[in-house]
Design a protein around this motif. Structure first.
Motif, PDB file in Angstrom:
ATOM      1  N   LYS A  73      -4.814  -2.124  -9.132  1.00  0.00           N
ATOM      2  CA  LYS A  73      -3.933  -1.022  -7.516  1.00  0.00           C
ATOM      3  C   LYS A  73      -5.097  -0.266  -7.805  1.00  0.00           C
ATOM      4  O   LYS A  73      -3.945   0.196  -6.207  1.00  0.00           O
ATOM      5  CB  LYS A  73      -2.638  -1.839  -7.901  1.00  0.00           C
ATOM      6  N   ARG A  77      -7.404   0.381  -7.157  1.00  0.00           N
ATOM      7  CA  ARG A  77      -8.754   0.229  -5.896  1.00  0.00           C
ATOM      8  C   ARG A  77      -8.273   0.060  -5.017  1.00  0.00           C
ATOM      9  O   ARG A  77      -8.580   0.101  -3.775  1.00  0.00           O
ATOM     10  CB  ARG A  77      -8.809  -0.956  -6.707  1.00  0.00           C
ATOM     11  N   ALA A  78      -6.235  -0.861  -4.639  1.00  0.00           N
ATOM     12  CA  ALA A  78      -5.931  -0.888  -3.667  1.00  0.00           C
ATOM     13  C   ALA A  78      -5.420   0.080  -2.826  1.00  0.00           C
ATOM     14  O   ALA A  78      -5.185   0.564  -1.103  1.00  0.00           O
ATOM     15  CB  ALA A  78      -4.946  -2.641  -4.077  1.00  0.00           C
ATOM     16  N   ALA A  83      -6.778   2.937  -3.477  1.00  0.00           N
ATOM     17  CA  ALA A  83      -7.635   4.023  -2.967  1.00  0.00           C
ATOM     18  C   ALA A  83      -8.268   3.175  -1.292  1.00  0.00           C
ATOM     19  O   ALA A  83      -8.849   4.305  -0.957  1.00  0.00           O
ATOM     20  CB  ALA A  83      -9.108   3.544  -3.936  1.00  0.00           C
ATOM     21  N   PHE A  84      -8.242   2.284  -1.047  1.00  0.00           N
ATOM     22  CA  PHE A  84      -8.482   1.122  -0.408  1.00  0.00           C
ATOM     23  C   PHE A  84      -8.172   1.933   1.487  1.00  0.00           C
ATOM     24  O   PHE A  84      -8.546   2.133   1.558  1.00  0.00           O
ATOM     25  CB  PHE A  84      -8.979  -0.420  -0.269  1.00  0.00           C
ATOM     26  N   ARG A  85      -6.685   2.524   0.710  1.00  0.00           N
ATOM     27  CA  ARG A  85      -5.130   2.026   1.787  1.00  0.00           C
ATOM     28  C   ARG A  85      -6.228   3.164   1.875  1.00  0.00           C
ATOM     29  O   ARG A  85      -5.923   4.384   3.147  1.00  0.00           O
ATOM     30  CB  ARG A  85      -3.874   1.828   1.437  1.00  0.00           C
ATOM     31  N   ARG A 118      -9.013   5.386   2.107  1.00  0.00           N
ATOM     32  CA  ARG A 118     -10.304   5.506   2.357  1.00  0.00           C
ATOM     33  C   ARG A 118     -10.327   4.798   3.958  1.00  0.00           C
ATOM     34  O   ARG A 118      -9.993   5.875   4.808  1.00  0.00           O
ATOM     35  CB  ARG A 118     -11.029   4.922   1.813  1.00  0.00           C
ATOM     36  N   LYS A 119      -9.053   3.970   4.095  1.00  0.00           N
ATOM     37  CA  LYS A 119      -8.339   3.544   5.709  1.00  0.00           C
ATOM     38  C   LYS A 119      -7.720   3.890   6.170  1.00  0.00           C
ATOM     39  O   LYS A 119      -7.690   4.357   7.818  1.00  0.00           O
ATOM     40  CB  LYS A 119      -8.493   1.805   5.204  1.00  0.00           C
ATOM     41  N   ARG A 143      -9.600   6.851   8.293  1.00  0.00           N
ATOM     42  CA  ARG A 143     -10.236   7.040   9.541  1.00  0.00           C
ATOM     43  C   ARG A 143      -9.657   6.060  10.813  1.00  0.00           C
ATOM     44  O   ARG A 143     -10.587   5.917  11.920  1.00  0.00           O
ATOM     45  CB  ARG A 143     -11.256   5.474   8.863  1.00  0.00           C
ATOM     46  N   ASP A 184      -0.808   2.943   6.643  1.00  0.00           N
ATOM     47  CA  ASP A 184      -1.438   2.534   5.105  1.00  0.00           C
ATOM     48  C   ASP A 184      -0.999   3.570   4.014  1.00  0.00           C
ATOM     49  O   ASP A 184      -1.042   3.601   3.207  1.00  0.00           O
ATOM     50  CB  ASP A 184      -2.953   3.319   5.632  1.00  0.00           C
ATOM     51  N   GLY A 210       0.463   2.449   0.444  1.00  0.00           N
ATOM     52  CA  GLY A 210       0.491   3.590  -0.992  1.00  0.00           C
ATOM     53  C   GLY A 210       0.863   3.752  -1.547  1.00  0.00           C
ATOM     54  O   GLY A 210       0.571   3.634  -2.827  1.00  0.00           O
TER      55      GLY A 210
END
Length: 259
Positions: free
Chosen positions: A189, A191-192, A194-196, A198-199, A202, A211, A215
């Motif tokens: 979770k 990692r999920a 952190a992915f959101r 970073r997304k 951008r 997002d 998150g």
């Protein structure tokens, strides 16, 4: 650590040992008085008690235990050099000392030798058959009482130490299990999340806000799960391993002999 109802408290076992030792001390002193032993003889009789008390009081290194046993034997013989046989000279302290200090095979052989020598000495000193047998029985009986209670204290101490170690190991296993669960909960979770994040950097503002909201929601759910897992861990009672304790065969033989 919680104690089960059928445990023998270590203090109770020690109290039984020292109460019996005190009773034997009183009986042997009164026996010397009854035999009209001189005050010096009665005082010298007690010189072998401190080494035996030291042997019983704690777990010494083998070298110290052997040294205390040697001192006990020498101090037991001291009254013979000063007042001769005019004292209550039954070597029950020696009998107890060899059983408490030496390995089993040597201890029991020397115990039998001490009891036999007691009878032989009584006969050589001119005591009758009744007194000779009584000296042997009292020596063996007193030595067995002290040894059996000392063994009981040692067994109770080892039992409590073993249960404490088993409880510690159970606690370590529980902590490792909790660590694994927390890693499972947090790892994926985080990692999920952190992915959101970073997304979102951008993306356009509208998609980025979506997002970020997702998150944050995931982070709150993750925190709730961590709290739930920690609360369940705090509420968990580490049960002590069951232990069925039976009296060993040696204890039954000693009890039979004392009776």
């Amino acid at each position: 650590m919680a104690r089960t109802a059928d445990d023998l408290p270590l203090r109770l076992a020690g109290g039984m040992l020292w109460a019996s030792f005190g009773i034997l001390f009183f009986i042997r002193t009164m026996s010397g008085v009854w035999r009209d032993a001189a005050p010096l003889a009665l005082l010298l009789t007690m010189t072998s008690y401190p080494p035996l008390i030291a042997i019983l009081a704690r777990r010494w290194r083998p070298a110290v235990r052997y040294g205390l046993l040697s001192a006990l034997v020498l101090l037991y013989l001291l009254p013979f050099l000063v007042v001769g046989p005019a004292w209550d000279w039954m070597p029950w302290t020696v009998a107890a000392g060899v059983l408490c200090v030496l390995p089993a095979r040597a201890a029991w052989s020397l115990f039998v030798l001490v009891v036999t020598a007691t009878g032989a000495a009584a006969a050589l000193l001119g005591h009758g058959v009744y007194d000779t047998i009584w000296f042997m029985i009292a020596t063996a009986d007193d030595g067995l009482i002290v040894f059996s209670l000392a063994a009981l204290v040692g067994t109770a101490r080892r039992l409590h130490d073993t249960r404490g170690e088993l409880a510690r190991l159970a606690l370590v296993r529980e902590r490792l299990r909790l660590d694994g669960e927390l890693r499972d909960v947090l790892g994926g979770k985080l990692r999920a999340i952190a992915f959101r994040m970073r997304k979102a950097v951008r993306e356009e503002p509208v998609e980025a806000r979506q997002d970020i909201r997702e998150g944050i929601g995931l982070a709150r759910r993750t925190l709730a799960e961590v709290r739930e897992t920690a609360g369940a861990y705090r509420a968990t009672t580490i049960a002590e391993p069951p232990a069925r304790i039976e009296s060993p065969r040696l204890a039954r033989f000693v009890l039979l002999a004392v009776l």
